[in-house]
Design a protein around this motif. Structure first.
Motif, mmCIF file in Angstrom:
data_model
loop_
_atom_site.group_PDB
_atom_site.id
_atom_site.type_symbol
_atom_site.label_atom_id
_atom_site.label_comp_id
_atom_site.label_asym_id
_atom_site.label_seq_id
_atom_site.Cartn_x
_atom_site.Cartn_y
_atom_site.Cartn_z
ATOM 1 N N UNK A 154 0.835 -1.205 0.000
ATOM 2 C CA UNK A 154 0.000 0.000 0.000
ATOM 3 C C UNK A 154 0.870 1.255 0.000
ATOM 4 N N UNK A 155 1.925 1.222 0.794
ATOM 5 C CA UNK A 155 2.836 2.375 0.834
ATOM 6 C C UNK A 155 3.483 2.589 -0.531
ATOM 7 N N UNK A 156 3.882 1.464 -1.179
ATOM 8 C CA UNK A 156 4.514 1.579 -2.491
ATOM 9 C C UNK A 156 3.564 2.218 -3.496
ATOM 10 N N UNK A 157 2.301 1.767 -3.501
ATOM 11 C CA UNK A 157 1.338 2.315 -4.440
ATOM 12 C C UNK A 157 1.020 3.773 -4.104
ATOM 13 N N UNK A 158 1.030 4.126 -2.847
ATOM 14 C CA UNK A 158 0.805 5.518 -2.469
ATOM 15 C C UNK A 158 1.954 6.393 -2.945
ATOM 16 N N UNK A 159 3.167 5.860 -2.849
ATOM 17 C CA UNK A 159 4.336 6.617 -3.336
ATOM 18 C C UNK A 159 4.250 6.819 -4.841
ATOM 19 N N UNK A 160 3.828 5.738 -5.538
ATOM 20 C CA UNK A 160 3.635 5.870 -6.985
ATOM 21 C C UNK A 160 2.591 6.941 -7.306
ATOM 22 N N UNK A 161 1.536 6.978 -6.543
ATOM 23 C CA UNK A 161 0.483 7.977 -6.754
ATOM 24 C C UNK A 161 1.037 9.384 -6.605
ATOM 25 N N UNK A 162 1.854 9.579 -5.576
ATOM 26 C CA UNK A 162 2.442 10.911 -5.345
ATOM 27 C C UNK A 162 3.366 11.308 -6.484
#
Length: 552
Positions: free
Chosen positions: A70-78
């Motif tokens: 989830x953190x990885x995908x959130x970083x990608x989103x940012x």
């Protein structure tokens, strides 16, 4: 599920590690890229740890893997939202996410099918565990589908839209919506059927049905949740979900903002109309037949009621029973009402109504009405006592409830008395039963009590002969019992005779008035005085007062 997690980590970490070195990104977004690299390294470490972990520790590692992803995908989103980010590097990363999501969906779909087979083959004691595994697999599929939709949105944002893939995903979502709605409908119907069977089951059958009920409840709950999540995802894609929202509303009863949507409202109304039309088409012939049976039974029992009333009327009217009119009316009325009530119950049972709740409701309503109508019930109880002991009947002249008159009508609640002045007075039975009751006309023969006074100077023997002649000469005076004529009292101003002839009850007042009139006329002719109260007044004058008056 362990294989899914491992696949997730290895695909994401290897794809990032195998990416060729890219130009150094701008300084202001170095932090995000470093965070992305750090998360990939941590995921790689956790994936290696998961391969050697078993038991409860595996669940902990799996949870950590999911959180890191989830953190990885959130970083990608940012990074994707940042206009200065390296789009080529991000495209590579998102493309790898798309490949992973597709592989994860295939794996999960295979696992769902395998879990479903395991659930079908499992024993009753193992079904809950198998159902839990199936529920988890379906939940993960929906998570992956959400990630797929987000991946395609990322690609469009990065300038590389995937229209064919988006179209295929929408078809996939529509297919899953149809499947899940059908599963929810079937599960709800099975649960309703199981509930009906439990009510009449016993022993081992009851235990089996109870286990099935628990499984059905959890299955319906899981399908409801999955359908709700799919509807949210479909709304984001712009798909028409009105029919599925209608199904969720009918299943859960939850009122949401979606009900304000005209399509949802129209779907609900259309569904109800269709269901009603279908139900009416299927049940109308049977309903008509039941109505005919109901009317026929009511008609038969109404005719039977009249016959029974006539039979009871003839039976209670016989002289041998000597029943009061009130008791006769009671038996006649109750016989007809009981027969008709039985007819109504039979008619209702024939149309398919369960009489047990109705009778129970009557019992509860009876208690409530009993408290509300205590005075009426008191009158009814008094009416029953009057019915049993029969102190008077219709047509009797009574003095009851402080009212004197002729009884014109009686019921179990009140009694109607017609006074001598032709007034109709309705007296509650509790007032009558709780007071002194005097029935004047109950007996066929009555004695008239009269007193006649003469002067002290009159001839007593002559008076006795005159009174005897008056009484004996009246045609309505009975010879037996013999009349009584005696000197009764030496009063202060008269000598009183009692005259007590016996007459029929119907002749009482006529004889009373005739004898009274004849006594006055004969006493006048015979020179017998009828004294009236007299008082002598003596005046005593003081001598001095007289002397002073003479002197003056």
């Amino acid at each position: 599920m362990r294989l899914l997690v491992l696949m997730l980590i290895f695909v994401s970490t290897l794809s990032f590690a195998n990416t060729k070195p890219q130009p150094t990104p701008p300084q202001e977004i170095n932090v995000e890229y470093q965070q992305l690299q750090k998360l990939n390294l941590e995921l790689n470490t956790l994936a290696k740890e998961a391969t050697s972990t078993t038991g409860s520790s595996l669940d902990v590692v799996r949870l950590q893997l999911l959180n890191k992803n989830k953190e990885l995908r959130q970083t990608l989103t940012d990074l994707i939202d940042d206009k200065q980010a390296d789009k080529k590097l991000l495209l590579k990363q998102v493309e790898q996410q798309i490949k992973f999501a597709a592989e994860a969906e295939k794996f999960l779909q295979t696992k769902v099918e395998r879990d479903q087979k395991d659930l079908d083959k499992a024993k009753d004691t193992d079904k809950l565990v198998a159902l839990k595994a199936l529920t988890e697999s379906r939940d993960f599929i929906i998570l992956v589908l959400n990630d797929e939709w987000e991946n395609y949105q990322w690609m469009e944002h990065l300038g590389k839209p995937q229209p064919n893939s988006v179209k295929a995903l929408k078809k996939n979502i529509e297919h899953r919506l149809d499947f899940m709605s059908a599963s929810l409908t079937f599960g709800s119907q099975a649960l309703e059927l199981n509930d009906k069977q439990i009510k009449s089951a016993t022993g081992d059958e009851l235990k089996t049905l109870q286990v099935t009920q628990i499984l059905s409840q959890r299955q319906v709950s899981s399908d409801t949740k999955n359908l709700t999540d799919l509807v949210k995802l479909a709304d984001g894609m712009g798909l028409d979900t009105a029919e599925y929202k209608r199904l969720l509303f009918e299943q859960t009863g939850n009122v949401t903002d979606d009900l304000l949507n005209s399509k949802v409202m129209w779907s609900i109304v259309t569904s109800w109309t269709t269901d009603f039309s279908s139900w009416l088409f299927e049940n109308l012939p049977q309903m008509i037949f039941k109505v005919i049976i109901f009317v026929f039974i009511i008609f038969v029992f109404k005719t039977l009621k009249n016959i029974i009333r006539k039979m009871v009327t003839r039976a209670v009217s016989t002289k041998n029973l000597k029943m009061s009119i009130l008791m006769q009316e009671f038996f006649i009325s109750m016989s007809g009402k009981i027969v008709f009530a039985i007819g109504i119950l039979i008619a209702l049972s024939q149309v398919g109504l369960n009489l047990a709740p109705i009778l129970t409701g009557f019992g509860v309503a009876g208690i409530i009405v009993g408290f509300a109508l205590q005075d009426t019930l008191s009158n009814f109880a008094s009416g029953m006592m009057l019915l049993i002991y029969r102190p008077f009947d219709v047509g009797d002249l009574v003095e009851a409830g402080s009212i004197t008159g002729k009884v014109s009508h009686m019921s179990l609640v009140n009694t109607t008395i017609k006074t001598f002045s032709n007034e109709i007075i309705i007296v509650p039975n509790s007032k009558i039963w709780g007071d002194i009751i005097k029935n004047v006309t109950h007996e066929k023969v009555r004695r008239i009590d009269m007193i006649f006074g003469i002067g002290y100077s009159d001839d007593i023997e002559k008076t006795e002969r005159v009174l005897q002649d008056i009484v004996e000469s009246h045609p309505s005076v009975l010879r037996s019992p013999e009349p009584t004529i005696k000197l009764h009292t030496l009063n202060s101003s008269s000598v009183d005779f009692i005259v007590r002839p016996w007459v029929k009850t119907d002749d009482y007042w006529d004889v009373y008035w005739d004898i009274t009139r004849e006594v006055k006329m004969r006493f006048d002719r015979e020179g017998i005085s009828i004294p009236f109260p007299q008082q002598d007044v003596h005046l005593h004058m003081v001598e001095k007062a007289i002397e002073s008056k003479i002197a003056s």
